[in-house]
Scaffold this active site. Structure first.
Site, PDB file in Angstrom:
ATOM      1  N   THR A 107       0.875  -1.179   0.000  1.00  0.00           N
ATOM      2  CA  THR A 107       0.000   0.000   0.000  1.00  0.00           C
ATOM      3  C   THR A 107       0.912   1.228   0.000  1.00  0.00           C
ATOM      4  O   THR A 107       2.084   1.122   0.362  1.00  0.00           O
ATOM      5  CB  THR A 107      -0.891   0.033   1.253  1.00  0.00           C
ATOM      6  OG1 THR A 107      -0.051   0.142   2.396  1.00  0.00           O
ATOM      7  CG2 THR A 107      -1.725  -1.225   1.365  1.00  0.00           C
ATOM      8  N   GLU A 130      -5.573  -4.208  -0.476  1.00  0.00           N
ATOM      9  CA  GLU A 130      -5.821  -5.331   0.434  1.00  0.00           C
ATOM     10  C   GLU A 130      -6.948  -6.228  -0.050  1.00  0.00           C
ATOM     11  O   GLU A 130      -7.145  -7.326   0.471  1.00  0.00           O
ATOM     12  CB  GLU A 130      -6.190  -4.795   1.833  1.00  0.00           C
ATOM     13  CG  GLU A 130      -5.060  -4.121   2.577  1.00  0.00           C
ATOM     14  CD  GLU A 130      -4.929  -2.631   2.246  1.00  0.00           C
ATOM     15  OE1 GLU A 130      -5.382  -2.220   1.157  1.00  0.00           O
ATOM     16  OE2 GLU A 130      -4.366  -1.895   3.069  1.00  0.00           O
ATOM     17  N   LYS A 171     -14.558  17.069  10.799  1.00  0.00           N
ATOM     18  CA  LYS A 171     -15.396  16.967  12.008  1.00  0.00           C
ATOM     19  C   LYS A 171     -15.759  18.365  12.488  1.00  0.00           C
ATOM     20  O   LYS A 171     -14.924  19.096  12.986  1.00  0.00           O
ATOM     21  CB  LYS A 171     -14.651  16.201  13.096  1.00  0.00           C
ATOM     22  CG  LYS A 171     -14.371  14.771  12.668  1.00  0.00           C
ATOM     23  CD  LYS A 171     -13.423  14.060  13.609  1.00  0.00           C
ATOM     24  CE  LYS A 171     -12.844  12.839  12.948  1.00  0.00           C
ATOM     25  NZ  LYS A 171     -11.540  13.063  12.308  1.00  0.00           N
TER      26      LYS A 171
END
Ligand code: ADP
Length: 544
Positions: free
Chosen positions: A186, A332, A441
């Site tokens: 990755t 993955e 957020k």
């Protein structure tokens, strides 16, 4: 009691054997690194893969479990290495040349690659790197004697000479289908890259899964062009699912600009192709500049790797008559996890409602199971609005990283936490709202950066957009929209905000728009939010 059926381990070279025997003359057209287009077929690639396997044993000393690396574009030679080395029981580790050189060195050392097969393009890069990877025995250069470069690489070997020394009648060995055969790291945007180790079984099952009707529907009348590189997550399975389906292959080699991709699409009569949105943006710009050009053969375009903007999908569907399949996945997962294809239920939706669904990342095919959970691991409803951590399970999904890295991503019940945040609607269509580390957020609630970007991209004059959360004294974080203007456009902050108005809830509205010349990308073509957040560190929103 065991069943009385034959033992037939799912080994990847059986895929090539099938294609060679039953679709032997189906063409494989590549743009060679040396320049000209190169034509071959499955029967020839099969013979040369066997010759390569025997030469790897005899001349390179490879045996079951040996790891070699490739740093190569999508060409017939790269295909031969995959099948030849995997077929003899070796492991092919694909290197992404776009990574930082220190990361490449880390990966080569971590994987303990014995030899590196490299295209001519990357010889200078490897010359600089070779002292950092001292255990690599030598470099096989993917060309013929006439094009061998003058190089300081240690033990340079000419690929065509190596193959010529091999035996085309080499018999593939038989072994357990769970044997490792491929490796891909990755990109490691946080911490070191982590290794994913594919098996013969996982690659064959994933290749079959992607060829399914409600996936990419690969048939022998198809011509498939993986523009997505073989060094990026298995080329989204096409190097396996095309020969499984008997489809011809077109390999774009080193040239991925709009004009070159158009040439390969038309020259090869490509019916299905796959790549990240940035590639399609380049192609569509080229087509816009050349309004007479058309894509009559191109039936479907698989787009994934990052969220596909509506403008790209609509251009393919409405202007060029090619369908778009929005796909999601990750290294993955081999990598495909979901595809946006219609079902019996959604077939009866109005065109407008179907577009809303089609823009999502799609449904899991057989062999992928998925759920969304809260931080405590409790399953959340499939109502299309509740977002949660996306977790997946399946026979082509990693159960561990190489050498035990990243254990936290795997839970006791076998679910892999993708690190993505998503909703799943009542029709089963999953929509990625963010990478967990990229959600904005604000006041205890989450704002989807992907949705802000998608809507901003629909604004005339916006070439590329990225939304990031920056610290805010009152709301914890607030969104900043970073925009690259289209060439010649003078679009302003207010134009962009006016475009967003009414399309999102009020509190999602970015607090500011920053115009830049370029947005940074990662080695796998994604917007580098990490770099953007660093670049805009200390940025003061108006009025704060
Ligand atoms: P990297 O090495 O860059 O992580 P991957 O291909 O493994 O490369 O990246 C997988 C991630 O890419 C996913 O977890 C997801 O965040 C993102 N991604 C892939 N496809 C899509 C998509 N269609 N829409 C939104 N995000 C996507």
């Amino acid at each position: 009691m065991r069943g009385l059926m034959q033992e037939f381990p799912l080994l990847v070279h059986r895929v090539l054997d099938h294609a060679a025997r039953w679709h032997g003359t189906r063409p494989i057209i590549s743009r060679s690194v040396e320049g000209p287009l190169h034509r071959t077929d499955y029967a020839t690639v099969s013979r040369r893969s066997r010759a390569l396997a025997s030469a790897c044993e005899a001349r390179l000393g490879l045996s079951m479990g040996s790891v070699i690396a490739t740093m190569a574009w999508n060409t017939w030679r790269h295909l031969e290495i995959w099948y030849g080395v995997m077929g003899m029981g070796g492991i092919v580790h694909t290197l992404n040349p776009r990574l930082f050189t220190d990361q490449i060195a880390y990966i080569v050392n971590h994987a303990e690659d014995q030899w590196i097969f490299t295209d001519l393009t990357f010889v200078p890069l490897l010359e600089k790197l070779q002292d950092q990877i001292p255990h690599v025995k030598g470099f096989i250069i993917l060309t013929d004697e006439a094009h061998m470069p003058n190089t300081t690489l240690r033990n340079p070997i000419c690929y065509e000479t190596l193959i010529a020394s091999g035996d085309e009648a080499y018999a593939w060995p038989e072994f357990d289908e769970n044997t490792a055969c491929g490796m891909c790291y990755t990109s490691g945007t946080t911490g070191h890259p982590k290794g994913v180790l594919y098996s013969h079984r996982s690659n064959v099952l994933h290749g079959m899964m992607c060829a399914l009707g409600d996936a990419m529907a690969i048939k022998s009348i198809d011509v498939a062009m993986p523009v997505v590189p073989m060094f990026h997550a298995n080329a989204w399975s096409l190097a396996f699912s095309a020969p499984i389906g008997g489809a011809a292959l077109v390999m774009p080699g080193p040239k991925l600009d709009g004009a070159s991709i158009y040439e390969m699409l038309t020259e090869g009569c490509v019916t299905i192709t796959a790549a990240v949105p940035t590639v399609w943006l380049m192609l569509l710009q080229y087509l816009e500049q050349n309004p007479d050009l058309r894509l009559p053969q191109l039936n479907r375009v698989v787009i994934g790797g990052s969220a596909c903007p509506e403008s790209i999908m609509k251009a393919f569907v409405e202007t060029y008559g090619s369908d778009v399949i929005h796909a999601w996945g990750m290294t993955e997962m081999s990598p495909i996890g979901s595809l946006g294809v219609p079902t019996g239920q959604t077939n009866s939706l109005s065109a407008e409602d179907w577009w809303t669904v089609k823009l999502k990342q799609g449904r899991p095919p057989f062999m992928v199971d998925m759920k969304i959970t809260d931080d405590g691991g409790n399953a959340l409803p499939h109502d299309g609005t509740t977002f949660g951590r996306l977790k997946v399970k399946g026979p082509a999904i990693a159960r561990s990283y190489y050498k035990g890295d990243g254990v936290n991503a795997f839970d006791a019940e076998g679910w892999f936490d993708t690190g993505d945040v998503a909703t799943i609607d009542p029709h089963g269509y999953m929509q990625i709202t963010d990478r967990a580390k990229d959600v904005i957020k604000s006041g205890g609630e989450w704002i989807s950066s992907i949705e802000l970007e998608n809507i901003a991209l629909g604004c005339p004059g916006v070439h590329e957009a990225a939304a990031i959360g920056l610290p805010h004294p009152r709301w914890d974080e607030r969104p900043l929209l970073v925009v690259v203007r289209r060439q010649g456009s003078a679009i302003s902050r207010d134009d962009v905000l006016r475009h967003l108005d009414g399309k999102i809830v009020k509190w999602w509205m970015p607090d500011d728009v920053a115009f830049v010349d370029e947005i940074p990308h990662t080695a796998t073509g994604k917007i580098s939010k990490l770099e953007l957040r660093t670049r805009f560190k200390g940025y003061a929103f108006p009025g704060t």
